[in-house]
Design an enzyme around this catalytic site. Structure first.
Site, PDB file in Angstrom:
ATOM      1  N   HIS A   6       0.877  -1.181   0.000  1.00 39.07           N
ATOM      2  CA  HIS A   6       0.000   0.000   0.000  1.00 39.07           C
ATOM      3  C   HIS A   6       0.912   1.228   0.000  1.00 39.07           C
ATOM      4  CE1 HIS A   6      -2.362  -2.976   2.366  1.00 39.07           C
ATOM      5  NE2 HIS A   6      -3.445  -2.383   1.928  1.00 39.07           N
ATOM      6  N   ASP A  23       2.460   1.793   3.291  1.00 36.38           N
ATOM      7  CA  ASP A  23       3.427   0.821   3.814  1.00 36.38           C
ATOM      8  C   ASP A  23       4.858   1.288   3.563  1.00 36.38           C
ATOM      9  OD1 ASP A  23       1.344  -0.932   4.443  1.00 36.38           O
ATOM     10  OD2 ASP A  23       1.427  -1.879   2.467  1.00 36.38           O
TER      11      ASP A  23
HETATM   12  C1  XLS Z   1      -7.631  -7.015   4.492  1.00 38.67           C
HETATM   13  C2  XLS Z   1      -7.119  -7.163   3.147  1.00 38.67           C
HETATM   14  C3  XLS Z   1      -5.963  -6.253   2.797  1.00 38.67           C
HETATM   15  C4  XLS Z   1      -5.800  -6.173   1.311  1.00 38.67           C
HETATM   16  C5  XLS Z   1      -5.001  -5.020   0.835  1.00 38.67           C
HETATM   17  O1  XLS Z   1      -8.327  -7.843   5.022  1.00 38.67           O
HETATM   18  O2  XLS Z   1      -6.763  -8.500   2.947  1.00 38.67           O
HETATM   19  O3  XLS Z   1      -4.805  -6.702   3.427  1.00 38.67           O
HETATM   20  O4  XLS Z   1      -5.251  -7.348   0.801  1.00 38.67           O
HETATM   21  O5  XLS Z   1      -5.573  -3.810   1.140  1.00 38.67           O
END
Ligand code: XLS
Ligand code: NI
Ligand code: NI
Length: 455
Positions: free
Chosen positions: A104, A107
């Site tokens: 993200h 991140d």
């Molecule tokens: C949350 C999601 C998240 C997505 C990315 O439950 O899995 O981690 O994969 O935003």
């Protein structure tokens, strides 16, 4: 901070084979092994996620972080900390020897005091990622924007009652889409975040659907405008963080996209634990997506059948994953997608090496599932029995029904004369399950298939 964060792990994790007692070796995963005409690495397309593995301190609702992640110390200068985090992540990915990562915007780069500063931070860190990628050969499976952590998104992003929040989310996704393109990402993912509701008492579901559809149209429009060639993926999840998430499961998202004429623009990123939260087996979600031409990528993890939240544990069940990988292989394998480890260590797994142990186990599980699924395909019995089960639909009666030429009255006539009088037939479920188990249990791993040779 140290030059080498994972100095306890020297060099790349080797393949040790099934008999290896070295916990820092792969038992099944051999990147160069040919499986159904492709290298194992190219079949599985494994990615490491930067959020749970590098940007989460191991906190839960009852307690603080337990992990050794020095870059998360809030006393550090944020950009210095961000660089240390990225250095450690790329050291990890290179030592593990997998081809992809996912992240993200938040991140890899800290949110600044305003949008302009956030943008500058992200652009600088994307530059740093570019250098790491060039140095290591690691590629981007997908990028995404975090539209759920900041308090501005408490009421959703696109589905927020405040159009200014929609606009802010648009700016964030626009930028992150451009950054994903810059890094040559194979996909761009939109997980619903807080697109859902806590209570219907304050929610206008019709408005929120229209807003969400508008947002997704704008994302697709911008993708084409900038010439991003990767796939746009939506990641379904039924609940958590909101009580009800609009992107409930594969079928719900598919229906939404069709309703708004967007099904040609989006595919799905399916997560194992999200499937189980929705009350489905994971292979159901995979098969649904494939059937409707919506399959994109996978967030590999597993839930806990005794509780009802997204525990994001590392996958360890060959039995379950083989069935999903079988569906993927039957459809010809991944195009732009791969297996992203959207997985969290348990809070007590505090040694640096634990991140390796967790990923090694998960990757070996996927590799074994790939071999089992390959054996299921090469064996051919499952496919043959399925085909036989439907064979009469290729006969005179079946074809005439599907052609649309036959009316209820004509069918009823043939039934009334006794010409048609069906006898129940066995579905042979247990026999089919035995075939799967036979492949899972077979001591020998399936024969190596050479490149280009497809049986
Ligand atoms: C949350 C999601 C998240 C997505 C990315 O439950 O899995 O981690 O994969 O935003
Ligand atoms: Ni996910
Ligand atoms: Ni999840």
């Amino acid at each position: 901070m140290e030059d080498s964060f994972f100095s306890g792990v020297t060099g790349r994790i080797p393949y040790g084979g099934l008999d290896s007692v070295d916990p820092l070796s792969f038992h099944v995963y051999q990147p160069d092994r040919m499986v159904l005409g492709k290298r194992m690495e190219d079949q599985l397309r494994i990615a490491i996620c930067l959020w749970h593995s590098f940007n989460w301190p191991g906190s839960d609702v009852f307690g603080a972080g337990t992990f050794d992640r020095p870059w998360l110390d809030s006393r550090l200068e944020p950009m210095l900390a961000a660089r240390a985090k990225l250095d450690a992540a790329f050291e990890f990915i290179s030592k593990l020897g997998v081809p992809f990562f996912c992240f993200h915007d938040r991140d890899i780069a800290p949110e600044g005091r305003g949008f302009a500063e956030s943008r500058a931070n992200l652009e600088a860190m994307v530059g740093a990622a570019e250098e790491h990628m060039a140095r290591t050969g690691v590629k981007l499976l997908w990028g995404t924007a975090n539209l759920f952590s900041h308090p501005r998104y408490a009421g959703g992003a696109a589905t927020n009652p405040d159009p200014e929040v929609f606009a802010y989310a648009a700016a964030q996704v626009k930028l992150m889409l451009e950054m994903t393109k810059r890094l040559n990402g194979a996909n761009y993912v939109l997980w619903g975040g807080r697109e859902g509701y806590e209570t219907l008492l304050n929610t206008d579901v019709a408005r929120e659907e229209a807003q969400f559809a508008r947002f997704l149209s704008m994302v697709a429009e911008h993708k084409h405008r900038i010439g991003f060639k990767g796939a746009l993926l939506i990641e379904p999840k039924p609940q958590e963080p909101t009580k009800h998430q609009y992107d409930y499961d594969a079928a719900t998202v598919h229906g939404f996209l069709v309703r708004h004429g967007l099904d040609g623009e989006y595919r799905l990123n399916l997560e194992v634990n999200h499937a189980t939260l929705a009350g489905h087996s994971f292979h159901h979600e995979v098969a649904y997506a494939i059937t409707h031409g919506m399959f994109g990528s996978v967030d590999a993890n597993r839930g806990d059948y005794q509780n009802g939240w997204d525990t994001d544990q590392f996958p360890n069940s060959v039995d379950e994953l083989s069935l999903a990988v079988y569906e993927v292989l039957r459809s010809g394998g991944f195009e732009t997608g791969g297996f992203n480890f959207d997985t969290k260590l348990r809070r007590q797994s505090i040694d640096r090496a634990d991140l390796f142990h967790a990923h090694i186990g998960g990757i070996d599980t996927l590799a074994k599932a790939l071999l089992v699924a390959t054996a299921m395909i090469e064996d051919g019995r499952l496919e043959q029995l399925r085909a036989e089960r439907y064979a009469s639909w290729d006969g005179e009666l079946g074809r005439s029904i599907l052609s649309g030429d036959v009316l209820f009255e004509m069918l009823a006539g043939r039934v009334e004369t006794g010409e048609i009088d069906p006898r129940p037939r066995s579905g042979h479920q247990e026999m089919l399950e035995n075939i799967v188990n036979q492949e899972i249990w077979s001591a020998d791993q399936p024969a190596v298939v050479e490149a280009g040779e497809r049986r």
